[in-house]
Design a protein around this motif. Structure first.
Motif, PDB file in Angstrom:
ATOM      1  N   SER A 244      -4.120  40.012 -30.127  1.00 49.96           N
ATOM      2  CA  SER A 244      -3.688  39.277 -28.944  1.00 49.96           C
ATOM      3  C   SER A 244      -2.529  38.339 -29.243  1.00 49.96           C
ATOM      4  CB  SER A 244      -4.857  38.499 -28.334  1.00 49.96           C
ATOM      5  OG  SER A 244      -5.339  37.515 -29.218  1.00 49.96           O
ATOM      6  N   PHE A 245      -2.545  37.648 -30.398  1.00 40.72           N
ATOM      7  CA  PHE A 245      -1.467  36.704 -30.671  1.00 40.72           C
ATOM      8  C   PHE A 245      -0.162  37.418 -31.016  1.00 40.72           C
ATOM      9  CE2 PHE A 245      -5.025  33.714 -31.221  1.00 40.72           C
ATOM     10  CZ  PHE A 245      -4.592  32.755 -30.318  1.00 40.72           C
ATOM     11  N   TYR A 246      -0.253  38.572 -31.652  1.00 33.87           N
ATOM     12  CA  TYR A 246       0.954  39.379 -31.843  1.00 33.87           C
ATOM     13  C   TYR A 246       1.533  39.784 -30.487  1.00 33.87           C
ATOM     14  CZ  TYR A 246       3.726  43.594 -32.194  1.00 33.87           C
ATOM     15  OH  TYR A 246       4.711  44.529 -32.018  1.00 33.87           O
ATOM     16  N   LEU A 247       0.672  40.267 -29.579  1.00 33.60           N
ATOM     17  CA  LEU A 247       1.146  40.732 -28.279  1.00 33.60           C
ATOM     18  C   LEU A 247       1.716  39.594 -27.436  1.00 33.60           C
ATOM     19  CD1 LEU A 247      -1.612  43.332 -27.288  1.00 33.60           C
ATOM     20  CD2 LEU A 247       0.760  43.787 -27.957  1.00 33.60           C
ATOM     21  N   ILE A 248       1.162  38.397 -27.568  1.00 30.51           N
ATOM     22  CA  ILE A 248       1.692  37.255 -26.818  1.00 30.51           C
ATOM     23  C   ILE A 248       3.158  37.025 -27.165  1.00 30.51           C
ATOM     24  CG2 ILE A 248       1.595  34.735 -26.622  1.00 30.51           C
ATOM     25  CD1 ILE A 248      -1.488  35.026 -26.813  1.00 30.51           C
ATOM     26  N   PHE A 249       3.452  36.917 -28.459  1.00 32.82           N
ATOM     27  CA  PHE A 249       4.836  36.689 -28.876  1.00 32.82           C
ATOM     28  C   PHE A 249       5.732  37.861 -28.487  1.00 32.82           C
ATOM     29  CE2 PHE A 249       3.015  33.484 -31.761  1.00 32.82           C
ATOM     30  CZ  PHE A 249       3.941  32.473 -31.603  1.00 32.82           C
ATOM     31  N   GLU A 250       5.253  39.072 -28.716  1.00 32.00           N
ATOM     32  CA  GLU A 250       6.092  40.251 -28.478  1.00 32.00           C
ATOM     33  C   GLU A 250       6.338  40.458 -26.982  1.00 32.00           C
ATOM     34  OE1 GLU A 250       8.430  43.418 -29.875  1.00 32.00           O
ATOM     35  OE2 GLU A 250       7.541  41.672 -30.868  1.00 32.00           O
ATOM     36  N   LEU A 251       5.328  40.218 -26.161  1.00 31.00           N
ATOM     37  CA  LEU A 251       5.498  40.432 -24.728  1.00 31.00           C
ATOM     38  C   LEU A 251       6.435  39.401 -24.115  1.00 31.00           C
ATOM     39  CD1 LEU A 251       4.693  42.200 -22.369  1.00 31.00           C
ATOM     40  CD2 LEU A 251       2.665  40.772 -22.037  1.00 31.00           C
ATOM     41  N   ILE A 252       6.307  38.141 -24.516  1.00 32.19           N
ATOM     42  CA  ILE A 252       7.219  37.111 -24.016  1.00 32.19           C
ATOM     43  C   ILE A 252       8.645  37.401 -24.470  1.00 32.19           C
ATOM     44  CG2 ILE A 252       7.820  34.660 -24.119  1.00 32.19           C
ATOM     45  CD1 ILE A 252       4.841  34.033 -24.279  1.00 32.19           C
TER      46      ILE A 252
END
Length: 308
Positions: A244-252
């Motif tokens: 989830s924390f990888y996806l947060i940075f990557e999605l933003i």
């Protein structure tokens, strides 16, 4: 960022593409799973402060291994450390402590409903920081979201027990932290460092803060007792956090904070669904009415945002 780079980033934000949409749904499911795992761990007798520490540390180890095998050690400049501390506090330490603390006291679906406030809150913060302009339709959407929350907190029959109001209000502080984090990551992210590195730095910061909190409170736990559901939930939370924390940075990075905020459509509906399926949660008509109002709020706020 340089002017040309900023323009290129914003052009990508206006046309996210298929990969960010897939990330959006995976991340929404991950957010909902957090609520379920927190409740399983709490009901399994895992103390909430050590629980947040172990899932942070485990996620950090997973991401550090990935970073070392791909892009290298997370950068340690002041700009990066600032992002690690701010994002670690707003997106991990504070909300995870809140969710873990109230998990056994509030139905999972109602906590999931609180996640749906994030898009509206992001718009309000965008107005405060002058990242966006005032529009009547968005303001009306915010009022609908507020009405939805009042439907949860005020009627005596909306919650399974009237004394849950305080716990629900505390649980709704976590979405505010998530909204603040989305805006801060978009504004503060340095150009150097990929999402794996940034996520690992964030989780390391969160792990250290939770270790200090364990030392101060004296609440130590290291998988004692017979291995049960709470232990499995802690291990699963480690992997879920890393994702989830990888996806947060990557999605933003790929699609911007407004598009990212729509992850809460998925998280809200999935959270309520999982609460009904896994824990047999039952909700009053007030909760369903609140869901409709907040859904309408999300449509009004984000429809205008995406058209802009």
């Amino acid at each position: 960022m340089a002017g040309s780079e900023t323009n290129a980033v914003r052009a990508a934000w206006r046309n996210p593409g298929a990969i960010p949409i897939l990330m959006l749904f995976v991340l929404g499911l991950s957010f909902a799973v957090v609520l379920v795992l927190n409740r399983v761990a709490a009901e399994g007798g895992v103390p909430f402060i050590p629980y947040v520490f172990w899932q942070s540390l485990g996620g950090c180890v997973i991401l550090l291994i990935l970073a070392l095998t791909s892009s290298g050690v997370p950068p340690l400049s002041w700009e990066h450390i600032r992002v690690y501390v701010v994002a670690g506090s707003l997106n991990l330490t504070i909300p995870y402590l809140i969710f873990a603390f109230v998990a056994a006291k509030v139905p999972t679906g109602i906590l999931g409903l609180g996640l749906s406030l994030v898009p509206v809150t992001i718009y309000m913060l965008a107005l405060i920081f002058r990242l966006d302009s005032f529009r009547v339709i968005r303001f009306f959407g915010i009022l609908l979201g507020l009405a939805g929350i009042l439907f949860v907190l005020l009627p005596e029959t909306s919650l399974p027990a009237p004394d849950m109001v305080g716990w629900v209000a505390l649980g709704f502080v976590a979405p505010l932290c998530y909204a603040l984090n989305a805006v801060c990551v978009a504004m503060l992210r340095p150009p150097e460092g990929d999402s794996v590195q940034l996520a690992s730095g964030l989780m390391f910061t969160g792990s250290v803060s939770m270790l200090v909190l364990m030392a101060v409170t004296g609440k130590w736990w290291a998988f004692e007792g017979s291995f049960g559901d709470g232990h499995w939930a802690t291990l699963m939370a480690m992997a879920n956090n890393a994702l989830s924390f990888y996806l947060i940075f990557e999605l933003i990075k790929r699609a911007g904070p407004v598009f990212f905020s729509m992850v809460n459509y998925v998280a809200t509906l999935t959270g309520i669904g999982l609460g009904i399926w896994v824990f047999s949660d039952a909700h009053s008509i007030w909760i369903w009415a609140a869901l409709v109002l907040i859904g309408a709020s999300l449509v009004l706020v984000n429809f205008v945002s995406m058209r802009s």
